[in-house]
Design an enzyme around this catalytic site. Structure first.
Site, PDB file in Angstrom:
ATOM      1  N   GLY A  72       0.771  -1.122  -0.091  1.00 29.24           N
ATOM      2  CA  GLY A  72      -0.076  -0.179   0.054  1.00 29.24           C
ATOM      3  C   GLY A  72       0.788   1.183  -0.056  1.00 29.24           C
ATOM      4  O   GLY A  72       1.998   1.092  -0.157  1.00 29.24           O
ATOM      5  N   CYS A  73       0.294   2.369   0.206  1.00 31.70           N
ATOM      6  CA  CYS A  73       0.798   3.661   0.107  1.00 31.70           C
ATOM      7  C   CYS A  73       1.966   3.984   1.192  1.00 31.70           C
ATOM      8  O   CYS A  73       2.981   4.347   0.885  1.00 31.70           O
ATOM      9  CB  CYS A  73       0.002   4.991   0.010  1.00 31.70           C
ATOM     10  N   TYR A  74       1.642   3.808   2.256  1.00 34.01           N
ATOM     11  CA  TYR A  74       2.587   3.933   3.421  1.00 34.01           C
ATOM     12  C   TYR A  74       3.535   3.084   3.349  1.00 34.01           C
ATOM     13  O   TYR A  74       4.951   3.619   3.479  1.00 34.01           O
ATOM     14  CB  TYR A  74       1.905   3.830   4.935  1.00 34.01           C
TER      15      TYR A  74
END
Length: 344
Positions: free
Chosen positions: A154-156
Site C-alpha cells: 500500500g501507499c504508506y
C-alpha cells in the site's frame, strides 16, 4: 483486428478508488484486454452507468462476479478489495492456474499469526503465504517475475520503505527509524465513515492509529529482510484534507558522518536503474502536486550534521505508485512485459 497477444485481465473491486484507478490506467495499456469487472451492485450495470467517467470508453457490464467466473475469463486478476476480503476470493483463481495481483494486505506478511494480530481476524489461506511475493519491484523484481501471487504494498509502506532502504540494506545501517506520514482521504477507501465525511476532514488535520497502525509489522518485516537483522520503526500516519497524494518524512540517526551531498549520491547510486524513483537535488524536497497521477516516488534528502540525523522526505500518489500503478508495474513483470509499459 484485436492484437492476439493481449493479456486478458479482470478487476475485482472496481467500485473502490483503487479499482477505478486501475481501470483508468489499464484502458491505456497496450498489452491488456480488460475482460471482466466485478463490484458490489444491486444488479448488473454497464460500468459507464455506475461510473460516468468511463462512459463510451469501455462497454463491459459490471456485476458481483464470483472468483470462479473471473478465473475462467482472465489470465490475470487484480484484487482491489478491502483487507480480509481478498483472502476470501483468491483460492479459486490460483487453483485455476491464473495469476493474481492482490492490493490488500492479506498476503504481505509471511506468518499467519502476525497477520491475525494486526488485522484481528483469522487468516483463511496461510498455505499461500509462503509463495506470495511482496510487490515492491525495486527490491524483489526477479521474484515477482516468477510468481503467481503478488502482494502489492500500500501507499504508506511504499513511501516509507523506498525512503529507508538505502540506509538499512545490507547491514551496518540504521536499525531504528521514525516515520511521520500524511495521506489524502482516498487512502482510507470509499467506505462510509463518519470521521471521513467532508465536514469532518475539511479544514482539519489529525494523526490517527498512533503507535498501533496495522502496517507497521509489514514494514518491519521488509526492513528486516533488507537489513539482515531487526529494524524498529516508530510510525505515525496523518489525514490531510486533500483527495489524493502522500508525503512521508523519515528521521534516521546516522552511524557515520555524512553530508547531504554524500547521502544524495548514495541514494542515486542505489536507485540509478529504477525507472520510477526520482532523487531530487540538494536543498530540493518533494511536493505532492509533483507526483499526482504518476507512478513516481520523489525523494529529497537533508542531513542535520550537529545531530547526526538524516531527514528523508518521500512523496507519491497513494492511488498510483501507492496502489494501482504499482500493481500494473507488478503485472508487467509477472507477464513478461516491459516494466514501465502503460505507466510512462
Amino acid at each position: 483486428m484485436e492484437n492476439p497477444k493481449k493479456i486478458s485481465v479482470g478487476i475485482m473491486g472496481v467500485g473502490g478508488y483503487t479499482g477505478q484507478e486501475l481501470l483508468r490506467l489499464l484502458l491505456h495499456h497496450p498489452s491488456v484486454r480488460i475482460c471482466c469487472l466485478s463490484a458490489r451492485a444491486e444488479k448488473p450495470k454497464p460500468v459507464g452507468e455506475l461510473f460516468p467517467a468511463f462512459a463510451k470508453r469501455i462497454d463491459l457490464v459490471c456485476e458481483d462476479h464470483p472468483p470462479e467466473v473471473m478465473a475462467k475469463g482472465c489470465d490475470v486478476v487484480f484484487l482491489a478489495l478491502p483487507h480480509t476480503i481478498s483472502m476470501q476470493r483468491v483460492a479459486p483463481i490460483l487453483k485455476a492456474g491464473k495469476k493474481v495481483v492482490d492490493l490488500s494486505a492479506d498476503f504481505r506478511l509471511k506468518e499467519a499469526g502476525e497477520y491475525e494480530a494486526a488485522y484481528q481476524t483469522k487468516h483463511l489461506h496461510p498455505e499461500f503465504l509462503k509463495d506470495s511475493v511482496y510487490g515492491l519491484p525495486e527490491f524483489y523484481r526477479e521474484k515477482i517475475r516468477n510468481s503467481t501471487l503478488v502482494a502489492n504494498p500500500g501507499c504508506y509502506p511504499t513511501a516509507v520503505l523506498l525512503a529507508a532502504a538505502p540506509l538499512v540494506k545490507g547491514g551496518r545501517g540504521a536499525r531504528f527509524l521514525i516515520a511521520d506520514a500524511k495521506s489524502g482521504v482516498t487512502g482510507a477507501g470509499r467506505k462510509i465513515s463518519g470521521d471521513l465525511q467532508f465536514a469532518e476532514v475539511n479544514e482539519s488535520f489529525k494523526a490517527y492509529k498512533v503507535g498501533v497502525h496495522q502496517h507497521v509489522p509489514e514494514m518491519e518485516e521488509i526492513l528486516k529482510d533488507l537489513a539482515g537483522e531487526s529494524v524498529l520503526l516508530v510510525f505515525t500516519p496523518h489525514l490531510v484534507p486533500i483527495n489524493r497524494g502522500l508525503l512521508a518524512t523519515l528521521y534516521v540517526n546516522l552511524s557515520e558522518n555524512l553530508s547531504a551531498s554524500a547521502l544524495i549520491a548514495k541514494y542515486r547510486t542505489f536507485y540509478e536503474k529504477e525507472p520510477f524513483i526520482r532523487i531530487l537535488p540538494e536543498g530540493v524536497f518533494p511536493e505532492i502536486k509533483q507526483v499526482l497521477y504518476t507512478n513516481f516516488c520523489d525523494i529529497g534528502i537533508q542531513v542535520d550534521a550537529k545531530r547526526k540525523t538524516a531527514i528523508i522526505v518521500s512523496a507519491l500518489d497513494n492511488l498510483v505508485k501507492g496502489a494501482a500503478g504499482q500493481a500494473i508495474q507488478n503485472f508487467n513483470l509477472l507477464s513478461g512485459l516491459g516494466e514501465t509499459e502503460g505507466l510512462l
